[in-house]
Design an enzyme around this catalytic site. Sequence first.
Site, PDB file in Angstrom:
ATOM      1  N   ASN A 199       0.865  -1.177   0.000  1.00 36.61           N
ATOM      2  CA  ASN A 199       0.000   0.000   0.000  1.00 36.61           C
ATOM      3  C   ASN A 199       0.905   1.232   0.000  1.00 36.61           C
ATOM      4  OD1 ASN A 199       0.767   0.559   2.719  1.00 36.61           O
ATOM      5  ND2 ASN A 199      -0.901  -0.726   3.494  1.00 36.61           N
ATOM      6  N   LYS A 201       1.520   3.636   2.153  1.00 32.70           N
ATOM      7  CA  LYS A 201       2.326   3.830   3.361  1.00 32.70           C
ATOM      8  C   LYS A 201       3.541   2.903   3.348  1.00 32.70           C
ATOM      9  CE  LYS A 201       1.929   3.691   8.440  1.00 32.70           C
ATOM     10  NZ  LYS A 201       2.859   2.593   8.725  1.00 32.70           N
ATOM     11  N   GLU A 202       3.320   1.641   2.973  1.00 33.98           N
ATOM     12  CA  GLU A 202       4.426   0.680   2.911  1.00 33.98           C
ATOM     13  C   GLU A 202       5.430   1.060   1.836  1.00 33.98           C
ATOM     14  OE1 GLU A 202       1.824  -3.230   4.375  1.00 33.98           O
ATOM     15  OE2 GLU A 202       1.943  -2.695   2.254  1.00 33.98           O
ATOM     16  N   ASP A 268      -5.867  -7.959   1.265  1.00 31.66           N
ATOM     17  CA  ASP A 268      -5.862  -9.412   1.074  1.00 31.66           C
ATOM     18  C   ASP A 268      -6.687  -9.792  -0.151  1.00 31.66           C
ATOM     19  OD1 ASP A 268      -4.396  -9.625   3.418  1.00 31.66           O
ATOM     20  OD2 ASP A 268      -6.141 -10.046   4.665  1.00 31.66           O
TER      21      ASP A 268
END
Length: 324
Positions: A199, A201-202, A268
């Site tokens: 995502n 942020k990651e 997921d």
Amino acid sequence: METEEILDNFKNKNILVIGDIMLDKYIYGEVDRISPEAPVQVVNVKKEKYILGGAANVANNTASLGAGTNICGVTGEDEAGNILLACLQEKHINGDMVFRDKTKKTIQKIRVVSQSQQLIRIDYENTVDISKNTEEKIICQLKKKIHNYDVIVLSDYAKGTITKEIAEFVIKYSNKKVIIDPKPKHKEFYKGAYLITPNLKEAVEMTGIYAENEDTISVIGHTLMEEMNSHILITCGAQGMYLFKKDGDFFKLPTKAREVYDVTGAGDTVIATIATAIASGGTMREASYIANYAAGIVVGKAGTATTAVEEIKREIKYDRSNIS
């Protein structure tokens, strides 16, 4: 390949999910008073339910999409582990590569909910890496069985299951397309994977580049793609998804969510759908397109949710009819 043909082929494919499997417990009740012992709400429990979480939710999604699904991971030798295995069986997910480890607690997240509002979450977990003995058992089983699967998903929540050795074996020696749901702290584990799906942020944590606008998201995606030698799909919630391919192709998919109720587990759903679509002959662009619809469906549902092929078909048909 036509989208409907890809979706119809889901039932003919076998997906292996490797990662941190979890058990989600929901406690539902009513609140009508404050405790006399402390200034906290008193929940009068009405029902409880268990749902597969973490990597087990990825497997639940591929199974819900109709694909043959096997999961590889670790539980503790405890009651939560027993319940988790029973949930896998109920969802027709093959758990013969789930290892019981007495040194690890089964990861369990307990949510207390009243009137559709989550009041508190309680986590039971041990994030220490699995033992070398368990790691060797996993790699031994993978060597025997990995040829049975069309695509492999590494679902890494940094809870101790995905070690450098396991990731390296799967990516370098499986001869399969490996799709990674990453955690930034394990960035070096994933080099050479077919596709990595952080995502935003990651992705920011993995590159150290701050995402100010669409141009900087593009810089982040290209930087990750070059560093990891992988295709990159960055999911950005309401902003949609950005796909960066190693051949230089780039495109953005706007979100397909008509109503956002709960984003729990949406990532997921994305990785499960992409994996199954690629296994079914879809291109990366086609797989991302289908996954975007799947994510739009599950965020409109409460809690950790899944979708099915017929739901995705209906959403795509609805969209196309409105465009025309």
